[in-house]
Write an enzyme that holds these catalytic residues in place. Sequence first.
Site, short mmCIF file in Angstrom:
data_model
loop_
_atom_site.label_atom_id
_atom_site.label_comp_id
_atom_site.label_asym_id
_atom_site.label_seq_id
_atom_site.Cartn_x
_atom_site.Cartn_y
_atom_site.Cartn_z
N SER A 157 -0.75 2.65 11.45
CA SER A 157 -1.05 3.51 10.29
C SER A 157 -0.65 4.95 10.53
CB SER A 157 -2.55 3.45 9.99
OG SER A 157 -2.96 2.15 9.64
N ALA B 263 -9.04 7.33 -9.67
CA ALA B 263 -10.45 6.99 -9.44
C ALA B 263 -10.58 5.66 -8.72
CB ALA B 263 -11.20 6.96 -10.77
N GLY B 264 -9.55 5.26 -8.01
CA GLY B 264 -9.60 4.03 -7.22
C GLY B 264 -10.24 4.28 -5.86
N GLU C 106 -7.35 4.25 11.29
CA GLU C 106 -7.96 4.40 9.97
C GLU C 106 -8.54 3.07 9.50
OE1 GLU C 106 -6.69 3.33 6.80
OE2 GLU C 106 -4.57 2.91 7.11
N GLN D 189 -7.60 -3.09 2.72
CA GLN D 189 -6.36 -3.40 2.01
C GLN D 189 -5.83 -4.78 2.40
OE1 GLN D 189 -4.21 0.05 3.29
NE2 GLN D 189 -4.86 1.30 1.55
N THR E 212 0.85 -1.19 0.00
CA THR E 212 0.00 0.00 0.00
C THR E 212 0.88 1.23 0.00
OG1 THR E 212 -0.12 0.37 2.40
CG2 THR E 212 -1.58 -1.32 1.47
N CYS E 213 0.26 2.40 0.08
CA CYS E 213 1.04 3.63 0.12
C CYS E 213 1.76 3.80 1.46
CB CYS E 213 0.15 4.84 -0.14
SG CYS E 213 -1.21 5.01 1.04
N ARG F 141 2.95 0.82 3.36
CA ARG F 141 3.78 -0.32 3.74
C ARG F 141 3.93 -1.31 2.58
NH1 ARG F 141 2.17 -1.29 8.27
NH2 ARG F 141 0.56 0.32 8.33
#
Length: 419
Positions: free
Chosen positions: A109, A190-191, A114, A120, A49-50, A52
Amino acid sequence: MSLVVVGCNYRSIPLETLERLTIPSTCLPKMLHGLVNCDNLSEVVVLSTCQRVEVYVSAERFHGGCADVREALSAQSGLPAEVVADELYVFYDEAAARHLFRVTAGLDSVVVGEHEVLGQVRAAWQTARNEGTAGTVLDTLFRSAVETGKRVRSSTAISWGITSLSAAAVALAEAHLDTLKGRKALVIGAGEMGVGVLRSLKKAGVVELFVANRTFRKAESVAAAYAGQAVSLNDLTAVLTGIDLLITTTGASEIIVEHSAVSLVANSRKEVELVIVDVAVPRDVDPSVGSVPGVKLFDMDDIRCFVEKQLANRKLEIGSVKAIVEEKVEQYQAKVSARAVAPLVTALRDHADGICTYELNRHKSRLSGLDPKQWAAVESLVNGVAKKLLHNPTVRLKDASRSVRGDRLAEALSELFDL
């Protein structure tokens, strides 16, 4: 067999290195299959992810498994293997489970508590299942982790207030601009993250929303849901001229917003500040854009600092969340321990049942004078004695499972009873 996680996150390494190690979703299947085909690994789930990049594996050999993961990440990122090895953390068995449970609980996080991370983790697990790289070991782990995340959010107030990275990005922009009411904003991507940003922008009072995406049809669909307008990535320069805020959220591996384009736009804005929030990892916006006059650029590090100042009340819930995590870790360990020794316990009980049956049949002729009720009592007596004799050994074996002592006990039982 060891449960191992090898990875890094926004706290453990610089953003520039995390960008290099991030695995695009299009590359995940290849990465999963490459890892699971290594001699030392039998199951693999990759969480990228953004915030990790973590690889969860069931390893036949601990050190060999760690080396396999490091080499795969080195090949994917283009970073030297020794550099990758220095940047990664490693947890195994109970510590690996505890780490994942903390992740799903939101304790690890940028925005504590969050909720996006839970989705995810679930998506990473599902991808591995679809690719056939997650089996019994990791299915048990990830199912327990998702249950932990749900329990935390339903039982504590850890998710009150800013509850996602997308909401934090909008809150940061709002704090800098004083208000978003009446503002115009463009969202690139647009995800799931982009949709979260659009939702927060709409709630904050933005009057005009534009959406750009690599797939224009997806941009149109998402923009329509929020009364926005889809624009082509080729038209960014024109759109940037008339907006107040740009938030980028894509999973692209290359820069989308170049310094030259923003510099050109800034010159035509007549000193009206353009605020840019780059939520993407790897970054969508050239970092040098921050030096353009009339432009304020925020990135993930800025969001993290902003959020840390907002979390005083939520941090009061951290103790309760940690308690839930430890409870779920204990339950998970009990489940794993029971599964690990189940074949041996079954074999031991089958061995005892076989002896009981053999001896009862051998003496059946001598006890032929017993009526059915009396014979049932004798059978119950014999089987009851066997079960009581095996009770303590099986309990001790389960309690010590997955430890050096447990291995010794298992080996001794196998040897003594010829199992």
